[in-house]
Design a protein around this motif. Structure first.
Motif, PDB file in Angstrom:
ATOM      1  N   TYR A  32      52.257  43.210  33.021  1.00  0.00           N
ATOM      2  CA  TYR A  32      53.093  44.008  33.919  1.00  0.00           C
ATOM      3  C   TYR A  32      53.469  45.304  33.221  1.00  0.00           C
ATOM      4  CZ  TYR A  32      53.729  39.376  35.974  1.00  0.00           C
ATOM      5  OH  TYR A  32      53.518  38.135  36.526  1.00  0.00           O
ATOM      6  N   CYS A  75      43.430  45.487  37.011  1.00  0.00           N
ATOM      7  CA  CYS A  75      44.614  45.595  37.875  1.00  0.00           C
ATOM      8  C   CYS A  75      44.405  44.830  39.176  1.00  0.00           C
ATOM      9  CB  CYS A  75      44.922  47.052  38.193  1.00  0.00           C
ATOM     10  SG  CYS A  75      45.463  47.979  36.749  1.00  0.00           S
ATOM     11  N   LYS A  77      47.418  44.530  41.340  1.00  0.00           N
ATOM     12  CA  LYS A  77      48.498  44.998  42.212  1.00  0.00           C
ATOM     13  C   LYS A  77      49.059  46.299  41.680  1.00  0.00           C
ATOM     14  CE  LYS A  77      52.262  44.427  45.014  1.00  0.00           C
ATOM     15  NZ  LYS A  77      52.568  45.750  45.428  1.00  0.00           N
ATOM     16  N   THR A  78      49.295  47.253  42.568  1.00  0.00           N
ATOM     17  CA  THR A  78      49.992  48.475  42.183  1.00  0.00           C
ATOM     18  C   THR A  78      51.153  48.695  43.148  1.00  0.00           C
ATOM     19  OG1 THR A  78      48.677  50.009  43.533  1.00  0.00           O
ATOM     20  CG2 THR A  78      47.854  49.535  41.329  1.00  0.00           C
ATOM     21  N   THR A  79      52.202  49.284  42.624  1.00  0.00           N
ATOM     22  CA  THR A  79      53.318  49.730  43.449  1.00  0.00           C
ATOM     23  C   THR A  79      53.475  51.220  43.197  1.00  0.00           C
ATOM     24  OG1 THR A  79      54.399  47.578  43.253  1.00  0.00           O
ATOM     25  CG2 THR A  79      55.754  49.423  44.021  1.00  0.00           C
ATOM     26  N   PRO A 104      42.734  46.998  43.727  1.00  0.00           N
ATOM     27  CA  PRO A 104      43.942  46.168  43.677  1.00  0.00           C
ATOM     28  C   PRO A 104      44.719  46.312  44.993  1.00  0.00           C
ATOM     29  CG  PRO A 104      44.174  48.105  42.249  1.00  0.00           C
ATOM     30  CD  PRO A 104      42.777  48.120  42.782  1.00  0.00           C
ATOM     31  N   VAL A 105      45.513  45.300  45.316  1.00  0.00           N
ATOM     32  CA  VAL A 105      46.400  45.456  46.462  1.00  0.00           C
ATOM     33  C   VAL A 105      47.427  46.518  46.097  1.00  0.00           C
ATOM     34  CG1 VAL A 105      46.038  43.112  47.305  1.00  0.00           C
ATOM     35  CG2 VAL A 105      47.932  43.577  45.756  1.00  0.00           C
ATOM     36  N   ARG A 106      48.002  47.165  47.114  1.00  0.00           N
ATOM     37  CA  ARG A 106      48.906  48.284  46.825  1.00  0.00           C
ATOM     38  C   ARG A 106      50.045  48.316  47.830  1.00  0.00           C
ATOM     39  NH1 ARG A 106      46.200  54.033  47.161  1.00  0.00           N
ATOM     40  NH2 ARG A 106      46.655  53.888  49.372  1.00  0.00           N
ATOM     41  N   THR A 107      51.210  48.614  47.328  1.00  0.00           N
ATOM     42  CA  THR A 107      52.365  48.930  48.157  1.00  0.00           C
ATOM     43  C   THR A 107      52.731  50.368  47.854  1.00  0.00           C
ATOM     44  OG1 THR A 107      53.164  46.652  48.039  1.00  0.00           O
ATOM     45  CG2 THR A 107      54.767  48.340  48.661  1.00  0.00           C
TER      46      THR A 107
END
Length: 130
Positions: A32, A75, A77-79, A104-107
């Protein structure tokens, strides 16, 4: 009850923490990162455009990932925090330069940021045996 084993990572090749937090932490097979801004760690300068800020942020993220032997391909997940969601298209063009499929999934959210346009944190999966 067992405690989580975690290891902090640090690099001088990314901006230094401005408070009591680590640049990166590995725990339970994941890595993280803190939210990184667009400061160049060598000069302290911040690029003007959302695209150039995105590139510098992701270079900062790459630096802490490399400290653990990981890459952007790890990676999952990214925010992303954008000071102005009107910058989304410009940000997105620069962002895609750093990732390959499967992405990666992203918000992505609009956030009140302190004198920057972009901040990003990531979660990376640590490959077995690495």
């Amino acid at each position: 009850m067992t405690s989580t084993s975690k290891t902090a990572f640090h690099t001088t090749k990314a901006p230094q923490p401005a408070g009591p937090y680590s640049q990166g932490v590995e725990a339970n097979g994941f890595f993280y990162t803190a939210g990184f801004g667009p400061q160049d760690p060598a000069t302290g300068t911040v690029p003007d455009s959302a695209a150039d800020q995105t590139r510098q942020v992701l270079r900062n993220v790459q630096s802490i990932l490399a400290e653990r032997g990981l890459t952007m391909d790890d990676c999952v997940k990214t925010t992303v925090h954008l000071a102005d969601l009107a910058d989304f298209a410009e940000f997105n063009e620069a962002y895609k330069e750093f990732f390959s499929e499967p992405y990666p999934v992203r918000t992505t959210v609009g956030s009140q940021l302190a004198n920057i346009l972009v901040e990003i944190d990531v979660v990376a999966a640590v490959p077995s045996g690495k």
